[in-house]
Design a protein around this motif. Structure first.
Motif, PDB file in Angstrom:
ATOM      1  N   ARG A  94       0.832  -1.208   0.000  1.00 57.20           N
ATOM      2  CA  ARG A  94       0.000   0.000   0.000  1.00 57.20           C
ATOM      3  C   ARG A  94       0.865   1.257   0.000  1.00 57.20           C
ATOM      4  N   GLU A  98       0.787   4.295  -2.749  1.00 61.17           N
ATOM      5  CA  GLU A  98       0.466   5.650  -2.305  1.00 61.17           C
ATOM      6  C   GLU A  98       1.613   6.615  -2.630  1.00 61.17           C
ATOM      7  N   ARG A 112      -4.499   7.612  -1.103  1.00 65.28           N
ATOM      8  CA  ARG A 112      -4.987   6.453  -0.336  1.00 65.28           C
ATOM      9  C   ARG A 112      -6.206   5.830  -1.016  1.00 65.28           C
TER      10      ARG A 112
END
Length: 327
Positions: A94, A98, A112
């Motif tokens: 993640r 991002e 996000r």
């Protein structure tokens, strides 16, 4: 509007002509597959289209924008996945995605949000919060694809996206690529895997020694070989003697690839019958013999004189190979 259009693009590195007058174009909403051996110029062309390198001469437009005159406008419309997964092993999946979103000047909240979207799309949500160093090679390539998608590009350049991943991960990536095209993304895909181009590409260009030597759909390229071929799989020790039988039948030396020998079947079943009789008279018993349609492997071999590096078969030179396809 055309997705990509190049005219007489050249790129020189000293005395080396990496690209030598490449002109191609294709419309939006398709997958364009670029095939070629190592060193043919595929990655150099991708780098020019992605504004990472300037051409020596010629012009290139992406989404109607000149890559030299307005590179920032081009970058706002494209995504790029390189030959190797450009991810940070010490960040989570993640965090990697991002971070790329922030490099696109997205806000933290928007980064996000989009990261969640693309991670779900490539089926990495369950592993999104694990360090990337725990990912398999196929998972890293999928993550790299996610990072290239976070900017919601109109056109996505993928440079050999499945190189080095296991067969199962390749199939997963193929499914993801097909999903992207269905959603409206245009793709330029370079690959050494001929089955990959056959399945994914709407149009295919073959590049060798910096020149575009053939272009068309998979079917059109196969039809250039002029119909069916006869292929035999010889036993160890019978390759040379089998070639001696096949050469006068075909009027040219067979293409030899490992234990396989292939000739054009200019007379269809009659050529197959002649081959069977010739082998029998010579006392040669092959493992297998078949009359079949040409494949992209045959096209690639005829055009470049080489087996694609992504293929498992071992090539065995036999003399002039490229004459059936013509350069």
């Amino acid at each position: 509007m055309l997705a990509v259009q190049t005219h007489e693009i050249t790129k020189h590195f000293g005395e080396v002509r990496a690209l030598d007058g490449v002109s191609l174009q294709f419309e939006q909403g398709i997958v364009y597959g670029l095939l070629g051996p190592n060193g043919a110029g595929k990655t150099t062309l991708i780098r020019i289209l992605a504004t990472l390198s300037r051409p020596t001469s010629g012009t290139a437009r992406v989404a109607g924008i000149d890559v030299v005159d307005d590179p920032m406008a081009v970058r706002n419309r494209i995504g790029l996945g390189g030959q190797f997964a450009a991810v940070d092993d010490y960040q989570t999946g993640r965090e990697n995605v991002e971070m790329v979103g922030r490099l696109y000047n997205l806000s933290a909240n928007e980064s996000r949000k989009r990261a969640d979207e693309v991670l779900e799309r490539i089926r990495l949500t369950d592993a999104a919060d694990r360090p990337v160093k725990t990912y398999s090679g196929g998972m890293k390539r999928r993550l790299d694809l996610a990072a290239s998608m976070i900017g919601r590009p109109e056109i996505l350049f993928l440079d050999e996206p499945t190189t080095g991943v296991d067969p199962g991960s390749r199939l997963d990536l193929w499914d993801l690529i097909e999903d992207l095209v269905e959603a409206g993304t245009t793709l330029l895909l370079t690959t050494q895997y001929l089955d990959e181009a056959d399945r994914l590409a709407d149009r295919i260009g073959v590049i060798d020694h910096g020149k575009l030597i053939a272009e068309g759909t998979s079917t059109e390229l196969k039809n250039r070989l002029g119909g069916d071929v006869v292929e035999i799989h010889a036993l160890d020790g019978d390759i040379d003697s089998s070639a001696a039988v096949l050469t006068p039948i075909a009027g040219e030396e067979p293409v030899i690839q490992g234990q396989s020998l292939t000739i054009p079947a200019l007379r269809g079943v009659d050529t197959l019958t002649q081959v069977v009789r010739g082998l029998d008279e010579a006392g040669i018993r092959p493992e297998d013999i078949a009359l079949r349609k040409p494949t992209l492997d045959d096209v690639f071999l005829a055009l470049t004189g080489r087996v694609a590096e992504g293929e498992d078969a071992e090539a065995r030179p036999t003399g002039p190979r490229g004459r059936r396809g013509g350069r």
